[in-house]
Enzyme design. Structure first.
Site, short mmCIF file in Angstrom:
data_model
loop_
_atom_site.label_atom_id
_atom_site.label_comp_id
_atom_site.label_asym_id
_atom_site.label_seq_id
_atom_site.Cartn_x
_atom_site.Cartn_y
_atom_site.Cartn_z
N GLY A 46 -29.55 -4.78 -26.24
CA GLY A 46 -30.49 -3.71 -25.89
C GLY A 46 -29.74 -2.49 -25.41
O GLY A 46 -28.56 -2.57 -25.05
N GLN A 51 -28.57 5.42 -21.06
CA GLN A 51 -27.21 4.90 -21.28
C GLN A 51 -26.43 5.74 -22.31
O GLN A 51 -25.21 5.58 -22.44
CB GLN A 51 -27.25 3.45 -21.77
CG GLN A 51 -27.68 2.47 -20.69
CD GLN A 51 -27.62 1.07 -21.22
OE1 GLN A 51 -28.56 0.60 -21.87
NE2 GLN A 51 -26.52 0.38 -20.99
N CYS A 89 -24.21 -5.78 -19.02
CA CYS A 89 -24.74 -4.48 -19.40
C CYS A 89 -23.63 -3.68 -20.07
O CYS A 89 -22.49 -3.69 -19.58
CB CYS A 89 -25.23 -3.74 -18.15
SG CYS A 89 -25.86 -2.09 -18.47
N LEU A 90 -23.96 -2.99 -21.16
CA LEU A 90 -22.95 -2.20 -21.86
C LEU A 90 -22.40 -1.07 -20.98
O LEU A 90 -21.30 -0.58 -21.21
CB LEU A 90 -23.53 -1.61 -23.16
CG LEU A 90 -23.92 -2.64 -24.23
CD1 LEU A 90 -24.62 -1.96 -25.39
CD2 LEU A 90 -22.71 -3.43 -24.72
N HIS A 131 -34.45 -5.77 -18.11
CA HIS A 131 -33.17 -5.07 -17.93
C HIS A 131 -33.24 -3.65 -18.48
O HIS A 131 -32.87 -2.69 -17.80
CB HIS A 131 -32.07 -5.88 -18.63
CG HIS A 131 -30.70 -5.28 -18.55
ND1 HIS A 131 -29.65 -5.90 -17.93
CD2 HIS A 131 -30.21 -4.10 -19.02
CE1 HIS A 131 -28.58 -5.12 -18.01
NE2 HIS A 131 -28.89 -4.03 -18.68
N GLU A 132 -33.72 -3.52 -19.71
CA GLU A 132 -33.74 -2.18 -20.34
C GLU A 132 -34.74 -1.26 -19.64
O GLU A 132 -34.46 -0.08 -19.45
CB GLU A 132 -34.04 -2.29 -21.84
CG GLU A 132 -33.02 -3.07 -22.65
CD GLU A 132 -31.57 -2.70 -22.37
OE1 GLU A 132 -31.27 -1.54 -22.05
OE2 GLU A 132 -30.72 -3.61 -22.46
N HIS A 135 -33.42 0.38 -16.55
CA HIS A 135 -32.57 1.55 -16.78
C HIS A 135 -33.39 2.85 -16.72
O HIS A 135 -32.86 3.89 -16.33
CB HIS A 135 -31.90 1.47 -18.16
CG HIS A 135 -30.63 0.67 -18.19
ND1 HIS A 135 -29.51 1.02 -17.47
CD2 HIS A 135 -30.29 -0.46 -18.88
CE1 HIS A 135 -28.55 0.13 -17.72
NE2 HIS A 135 -29.00 -0.78 -18.56
NI NI Z 1 -27.88 -2.34 -19.35
#
Ligand code: NI
Length: 177
Positions: A46, A51, A89-90, A131-132, A135
């Site tokens: 995701g 991000q 997380c990226l 999670h997304e 953000h």
């Molecule tokens: Ni993340």
């Protein structure tokens, strides 16, 4: 389409609240396509618009069955149960933590055609949705997670990490204090 730069922890953009999208323009469609390409390239499940430095309420999520969702102005309308499992997380590379999430969530969102949709997901999909969406409100998984140490990350890589055991050990510690 293009691969976008993924913002890393420490950048203040990750802590800001994203604005709703009121009109689905070509620019939004291009952003969605670029976010999907960027998520694939980074091997993530995701990605949220902040991000990639864009403070708008849009996320892309890919399921284990490789179905890709683009969610505009998403909102969780129902939460059921509880799960404790590992998240990364990226934007927080190399770090992993055990989070406390609902077992199942239902999310309401607008798709790229402007249609209202609802989706219910459990397990990994529920974690990804939570999670997304976090953000979009400037929240990161590390805020509420039990972070793994290097030894536990090695266990995770070998497929031997037990998230529930870590939760039990931590809660045990709490009572001893
Ligand atoms: Ni993340």
């Amino acid at each position: 389409m293009a691969i976008l730069n993924i913002v890393k922890i420490g950048d203040p953009v990750l802590r800001k609240t994203s604005r709703p999208i009121d009109k689905i323009t070509d620019r939004i469609r291009l952003l969605a396509a670029d976010m999907i390409e960027t998520m694939h390239e980074a091997d993530g499940a995701g990605l949220a618009a902040p991000q990639v430095g864009v403070l708008r309420r849009m996320v892309v999520i890919e399921t284990e069955d490789e179905i890709t969702y683009v969610m505009i102005n998403p909102e969780i309308i129902e939460r059921c149960g509880r799960q404790r499992n590992v998240e990364g997380c990226l934007s927080v590379p190399g770090e992993w933590g055990v989070t406390d999430r609902p077992e199942t969530v239902t999310v309401k969102y607008t798709d790229l055609d402007g249609k209202e949709q609802t989706l219910s997901g459990s397990e990994l999909l529920a974690r990804a949705i939570c999670h997304e969406l976090d953000h979009l409100d400037g929240k990161l998984f590390i805020d509420g997670a039990l972070m793994l140490d290097e030894n536990e990350i090695s266990q995770l890589r070998r497929g031997e990490f037990d998230a529930q055991a870590k939760v039990d050990a931590t809660e045990g510690d709490k009572y001893e204090q």
